[in-house]
Structure formats: structure tokens, C-alpha cells
Design a protein around this motif. Structure first.
Motif: not given
Ligand SMILES: [Zn+2]
Length: 270
Positions: A117-119, A121-123, A175-177, A180-182, A223-225
Motif C-alpha cells: 500500500a505504501h508503494e 501510494a508513492h505512484v 528517494s522520498f522526503g 512524501a513519506e507522511l 529510501s523510506h526513512p
Molecule cells: Zn516511502
């Protein structure tokens, strides 16, 4: 996540496209072409698992999440990569890759659903497209530029210079900040609940990764801190949902069957 080993040529190749399509935001159509090129190259660069049972299991879980996300501009595809690092990553236009070690280390199906689901979301939140644009406009990803050039100018097969560039491109694309992660976490929590998965799986997977510590930080965390404040924000989001305790954490032993199958396939004893 960190891209798999060997990194920097790929973005350059993908980046060739930058010169071709100018500096505006990547359109959905352009992202589809880029995704086709990316997936084509990844097939030759990665040790993909083609075992039908394993791939179907991940694809069904992923597609359930995509369906719960609402209308999509992309047709998502899910791939399993034979790799001993805990990692998962997204390519352009919904090509999602999950390492075998990630599947093996999931303690229950909802943790794996959380990663997918997290991946997704990034798309869906266009983070991948934004990262592509950033690299293109800064002209920093020669690999990405080359991949883009072949995607938009030369069809799927692409040029010799583009070959071998997919892995490098994943570094830039994934490479997400913090913001973007939130955003991806909030999206994942809501979509997991709609898909029937307990979103606490997302939290528990990240928490168990963070507990590992030591010199071998899982690639996924590079990449997903997963910062404390991010985990806290995700917890708040979950607590705002009603009825999460009725949602699924397990999938009736299917994950365990897939894990056994992967161990047989890879010779892993973990
Ligand atoms: Zn992420």
C-alpha cells in the motif's frame, strides 16, 4: 528504499528522455511509456521470481489494494525479486517490486499489505513522477534521462545506451522526503482499511525494521526513512479510524505457504 545494488547508470539512461520531453511535469501518458521502458529493462537486470504461485499471491494482494484506491490512470503490475535485502520499490506507472526477503520477514499478511500500500501510494500521489521531474530539471540523472529518451523516442526496446539503466533509475525515483513519506503513510492507512487489511500492519513492519538497528540497515529504510514522528503520525491516523480491530491481520495461512515456497526456491533457512 534504496535501489538494488549498483546504482548510478540507470537514472542516466532513464534520464535521456528528459531532453526529449522538455521540462514540464510528467504527464500520465508519458509516465506510462516510461514505465514500459523501465519494466522492460528491469526484466533483464533483476533476478525476478517467475513462480506462478508466489507472483499470483503478491499480485492479488496488490491488486486488492489498488482496487480500494479508486480509479487509477495506470495498470499496476507486481513483481517479486529474489534478493536477501529487505526492500520494495516502485517504478513509473505502477510497476511495483518486492524482494523475497521482505516477504519472508513479514510476520503477518497485513505487514506485507502495508508495504504494498505504501508503494502504491508513492505512484498514485505522483511522487515517482515528481522525482523524475526533479532529476530531469536538475539534469542529475543521466540514466533517467536516457531511459526517458528511449521511452519517448525509440519505443520499448530502447537504445543500447539505455540498457542497464533501470536499477540506477530506481535510486532517483525512490528517494522520498519526509512530506512524501507522511503522505504515503496516510494514503496507505486509509486504503488498507478499505481493502480489508488492518493498517496496524504498516506500523508494525516499520517498527520491527527500526528495531533491527546495527550496521546493516534494511535497504527499505534508506529510501523510506521511518522517523519517530512519522510513526507517531501514522499511529494517530490509525486511531482515527473506526473498527480497525475487525480488519484482517492474517490471511488464513496463505502467507506462510508462500514463505515456505520462497525458502524452498531460494534455499533460505531464515
Ligand atoms: Zn516511502
Amino acid at each position: 528504499m534504496r535501489s538494488p545494488k549498483g546504482i548510478s547508470r540507470g537514472l542516466l539512461a532513464i534520464g535521456g528522455s528528459i531532453a526529449v520531453i522538455g521540462c514540464g511535469p510528467l504527464t500520465v501518458t508519458e509516465e506510462r511509456h516510461l514505465g514500459d521502458q523501465f519494466a522492460y529493462q528491469m526484466r533483464s537486470e533483476l533476478p525476478l521470481v517467475y513462480d506462478r504461485t508466489i507472483v499470483e499471491y503478491i499480485s492479488e494482494m496488490g491488486e486488492g489494494i489498488v482496487r480500494a484506491s479508486g480509479p487509477q490512470p495506470f495498470r499496476y503490475r507486481f513483481y517479486v525479486v529474489r534478493d536477501g535485502d529487505i526492500n520494495a520499490f516502485a517504478g513509473p506507472a505502477g510497476h511495483i517490486y518486492v524482494h523475497t526477503e521482505t516477504i519472508l520477514r513479514a510476520r503477518n499478511a497485513s505487514e506485507l499489505a502495508g508495504v504494498l500500500a505504501h508503494e502504491v501510494a508513492h505512484v498514485q500521489e505522483r511522487h515517482i513522477a515528481e522525482n523524475y521531474n526533479r532529476a530531469r530539471n536538475a539534469r542529475i540523472g543521466t540514466d533517467i534521462l536516457t531511459l526517458g529518451a528511449s521511452a519517448f523516442g525509440g519505443g520499448v526496446v530502447g537504445s543500447a545506451t539505455a540498457m542497464g539503466s533501470g536499477l540506477a533509475a530506481t535510486t532517483w525515483l525512490n528517494s522520498f522526503g519526509r512530506e512524501a513519506e507522511l503522505e504515503a503513510d496516510v494514503f496507505a492507512v486509509r486504503v488498507m482499511a478499505r481493502a480489508g487489511w488492518n493498517p496496524r500492519g504498516l506500523l508494525s513492519f516499520f517498527e520491527s525494521l527500526m528495531r533491527e538497528g546495527g550496521p546493516n540497515v534494511p535497504a527499505f529504510l534508506s529510501s523510506h526513512p521511518a522517523t519517530e514522528d512519522r510513526i507517531q503520525a501514522t499511529r494517530v491516523e490509525i486511531e482515527a479510524l473506526d473498527g480497525t480491530r475487525r480488519l484482517a491481520t492474517y490471511d488464513g495461512g496463505k502467507l506462510e505457504i508462500i514463505q515456505r515456497r520462497i525458502r524452498l526456491l531460494t534455499g533460505s533457512h531464515c
